[in-house]
Design an enzyme around this catalytic site. Structure first.
Site, PDB file in Angstrom:
ATOM      1  N   GLY A  34      15.183  81.892  15.043  1.00  0.00           N
ATOM      2  CA  GLY A  34      14.351  83.016  14.620  1.00  0.00           C
ATOM      3  C   GLY A  34      13.577  82.647  13.370  1.00  0.00           C
ATOM      4  O   GLY A  34      13.709  81.539  12.842  1.00  0.00           O
ATOM      5  N   ASN A  35      12.782  83.587  12.884  1.00  0.00           N
ATOM      6  CA  ASN A  35      11.971  83.291  11.701  1.00  0.00           C
ATOM      7  C   ASN A  35      12.759  83.321  10.402  1.00  0.00           C
ATOM      8  O   ASN A  35      12.322  82.751   9.404  1.00  0.00           O
ATOM      9  CB  ASN A  35      10.774  84.240  11.624  1.00  0.00           C
ATOM     10  CG  ASN A  35       9.624  83.736  12.481  1.00  0.00           C
ATOM     11  OD1 ASN A  35       9.029  82.714  12.180  1.00  0.00           O
ATOM     12  ND2 ASN A  35       9.354  84.426  13.581  1.00  0.00           N
ATOM     13  N   HIS A  60      20.478  81.515  15.003  1.00  0.00           N
ATOM     14  CA  HIS A  60      21.530  82.322  15.628  1.00  0.00           C
ATOM     15  C   HIS A  60      22.211  81.458  16.686  1.00  0.00           C
ATOM     16  O   HIS A  60      21.545  80.943  17.587  1.00  0.00           O
ATOM     17  CB  HIS A  60      20.934  83.564  16.288  1.00  0.00           C
ATOM     18  CG  HIS A  60      20.051  84.361  15.375  1.00  0.00           C
ATOM     19  ND1 HIS A  60      20.538  85.288  14.487  1.00  0.00           N
ATOM     20  CD2 HIS A  60      18.711  84.338  15.189  1.00  0.00           C
ATOM     21  CE1 HIS A  60      19.528  85.817  13.814  1.00  0.00           C
ATOM     22  NE2 HIS A  60      18.412  85.259  14.217  1.00  0.00           N
ATOM     23  N   TYR A  99       1.967  87.304  28.999  1.00  0.00           N
ATOM     24  CA  TYR A  99       0.792  86.618  28.436  1.00  0.00           C
ATOM     25  C   TYR A  99       1.278  85.340  27.750  1.00  0.00           C
ATOM     26  O   TYR A  99       2.437  85.262  27.322  1.00  0.00           O
ATOM     27  CB  TYR A  99      -0.016  87.536  27.514  1.00  0.00           C
ATOM     28  CG  TYR A  99       0.722  88.142  26.328  1.00  0.00           C
ATOM     29  CD1 TYR A  99       1.338  89.384  26.420  1.00  0.00           C
ATOM     30  CD2 TYR A  99       0.774  87.473  25.103  1.00  0.00           C
ATOM     31  CE1 TYR A  99       1.989  89.943  25.320  1.00  0.00           C
ATOM     32  CE2 TYR A  99       1.418  88.033  24.003  1.00  0.00           C
ATOM     33  CZ  TYR A  99       2.020  89.266  24.122  1.00  0.00           C
ATOM     34  OH  TYR A  99       2.667  89.822  23.038  1.00  0.00           O
ATOM     35  N   ASP A 146      11.789  84.956  22.423  1.00  0.00           N
ATOM     36  CA  ASP A 146      12.888  85.851  22.045  1.00  0.00           C
ATOM     37  C   ASP A 146      12.682  87.245  22.640  1.00  0.00           C
ATOM     38  O   ASP A 146      13.631  87.911  23.055  1.00  0.00           O
ATOM     39  CB  ASP A 146      13.062  85.913  20.515  1.00  0.00           C
ATOM     40  CG  ASP A 146      11.794  86.290  19.763  1.00  0.00           C
ATOM     41  OD1 ASP A 146      10.685  86.246  20.342  1.00  0.00           O
ATOM     42  OD2 ASP A 146      11.907  86.632  18.563  1.00  0.00           O
ATOM     43  N   ARG A 147      11.415  87.664  22.726  1.00  0.00           N
ATOM     44  CA  ARG A 147      11.129  88.980  23.295  1.00  0.00           C
ATOM     45  C   ARG A 147      11.393  88.982  24.796  1.00  0.00           C
ATOM     46  O   ARG A 147      11.982  89.924  25.341  1.00  0.00           O
ATOM     47  CB  ARG A 147       9.669  89.358  23.016  1.00  0.00           C
ATOM     48  CG  ARG A 147       9.343  89.379  21.524  1.00  0.00           C
ATOM     49  CD  ARG A 147       7.879  89.689  21.294  1.00  0.00           C
ATOM     50  NE  ARG A 147       7.519  90.995  21.849  1.00  0.00           N
ATOM     51  CZ  ARG A 147       6.270  91.425  21.998  1.00  0.00           C
ATOM     52  NH1 ARG A 147       5.248  90.645  21.664  1.00  0.00           N
ATOM     53  NH2 ARG A 147       6.028  92.622  22.489  1.00  0.00           N
ATOM     54  N   ASP A 157      13.616  94.702  19.124  1.00  0.00           N
ATOM     55  CA  ASP A 157      14.269  93.646  18.348  1.00  0.00           C
ATOM     56  C   ASP A 157      13.909  93.825  16.875  1.00  0.00           C
ATOM     57  O   ASP A 157      12.780  93.578  16.451  1.00  0.00           O
ATOM     58  CB  ASP A 157      13.812  92.277  18.863  1.00  0.00           C
ATOM     59  CG  ASP A 157      14.660  91.138  18.297  1.00  0.00           C
ATOM     60  OD1 ASP A 157      15.333  91.342  17.257  1.00  0.00           O
ATOM     61  OD2 ASP A 157      14.645  90.043  18.889  1.00  0.00           O
ATOM     62  N   THR A 195      13.039  89.733  11.737  1.00  0.00           N
ATOM     63  CA  THR A 195      12.029  89.501  10.701  1.00  0.00           C
ATOM     64  C   THR A 195      10.805  90.347  11.019  1.00  0.00           C
ATOM     65  O   THR A 195      10.282  91.070  10.175  1.00  0.00           O
ATOM     66  CB  THR A 195      11.634  88.014  10.690  1.00  0.00           C
ATOM     67  OG1 THR A 195      12.823  87.236  10.632  1.00  0.00           O
ATOM     68  CG2 THR A 195      10.731  87.720   9.515  1.00  0.00           C
TER      69      THR A 195
END
Ligand SMILES: Nc1ncnc2c1ncn2[C@@H]1O[C@H](COP(=O)(O)OP(=O)(O)OP(=O)(O)O)[C@@H](O)[C@H]1O
Ligand SMILES: CC(C)(CO)[C@@H](O)C(=O)NCCC(=O)O
Ligand SMILES: [K+]
Length: 297
Positions: free
Chosen positions: A19-20, A24, A126, A132-133, A152, A155
């Site tokens: 992640g940003n 994890h 797209y 992650d989404r 979610d 960040t």
């Protein structure tokens, strides 16, 4: 040096979601997840081309052993001391990353597989959609079915909706709770970086600076989530809605408190699950493993 005991049955594997804010991790064993977080790797060595520096597996393991590990409260007796032994036992490492500069380092480990959008069986995505989404919403699809709305709270705070046929409908991206707090503190002289916390009956009208910031950010987030979720459920009334990410627990506490009397039906359709992205990964990896087993058979 004593050899550590190998962990996990043969079908265990490691999941790494980059992640940003942080890394994890999960050790996935059938239906069990052991999860923990670590900081990002330092940026300079990581930006080197791994082909040029030829990282051996041992280099990798030594680096991991140096990392400070931050255990999740529900992580159980593991897994900090066992991560190196897990990798020494050659566990597959599946990575989903939204931070390209943090990805290359781990690919030096021979058992690494990098997930991309092509691995996710959603339609109408797209090309720049965050993996992650896609994984979070696929985690809902796997556990609860479709339609699904993933929220979610990391960040960035993202909403990602998928229709009953598995088409990505779309979503929204805004600064997450921590980022909103830090951006106020960084760009003003007088505003402190507050620690967000649950305040029952949080007043709209703050009379201290921290209360005013908490009110402004949280009431706006709660109202925004209500607008988005209500709009989604108007089109997809049977949809499951799941909150995940670092701020999911706190946000869910606020939603429960604010909606339990005013919008009980709305609330009844909203769940929280810290491991949504890992559930999405598990569904994809199981699918990949079973199709490669079919090919071998
Ligand atoms: N120990 C922690 N360290 C960092 N952030 C934390 C911690 N505990 C809770 N948080 C909250 O988690 C949020 C970050 O969420 P998360 O860890 O899911 O981010 P991320 O992995 O960078 O997410 P993203 O997928 O958006 O890049 C921050 O806004 C912060 O308030
Ligand atoms: C929005 C974030 C940063 C959330 O982690 C990530 O999903 C991402 O980098 N997405 C790419 C842009 C998009 O999803 O449209
Ligand atoms: K960016």
């Amino acid at each position: 040096m004593t050899e550590r005991v190998k962990i996990g049955p043969p079908h265990s594997w490691l999941a790494l979601v980059i992640g940003n804010s942080r890394l994890h991790w999960a050790l996935v064993e059938a239906d069990r997840l052991h999860t923990w977080n670590t900081p990002h790797l330092p940026s300079d060595p990581v930006s080197l081309d791994p082909l040029q520096i030829h990282l051996t597996l041992n280099d990798l393991l030594n680096r991991i052993e140096e990392l400070p590990i931050e255990r999740q409260s529900d992580a159980g007796p593991f897994p900090h001391p066992d991560l190196p032994s897990a990798l020494r036992s050659q566990l597959p490492l599946w990575i989903a990353s939204v931070v390209p500069s943090q990805t290359a380092f781990w690919q030096a480990y021979p058992q690494t597989r990098l997930l991309t959008l092509r691995d996710i069986p959603l339609r109408e995505m797209y090309p720049t959609l965050g993996i992650d989404r896609a994984l979070a919403v696929w985690g809902i699809a796997d556990r609860f079915g479709l339609p699904a709305l993933a929220i979610d709270a990391g960040t960035a705070l993202t909403l990602t909706g998928v229709d009953p046929l598995g088409n990505l409908v779309g979503g929204a991206i805004l600064p997450g709770l921590g980022l909103q707090i830090r951006s106020l503190a960084h760009h003003t002289a007088a505003l402190p970086a507050i620690q967000p916390q649950f305040i029952p009956d949080l007043p709209y009208w703050g009379r201290t600076t921290p209360d005013s910031i908490t009110s402004g950010i949280l009431h706006t987030l709660i109202a925004g989530l209500q607008t988005f979720i209500t709009d989604w459920l108007q089109t997809y009334p049977n949809s499951t809605v799941v909150l995940t990410g670092g701020d999911a627990t706190l946000l869910f506490q606020y939603l429960q408190h604010h909606w339990q009397h005013r919008f009980p039906e709305l609330l009844s359709q909203v769940h929280a699950d810290e491991n949504l992205v890992f559930w999405g990964m598990r569904a994809i990896v199981q699918q990949a493993n079973s199709s490669s087993a079919e090919v071998k058979a």
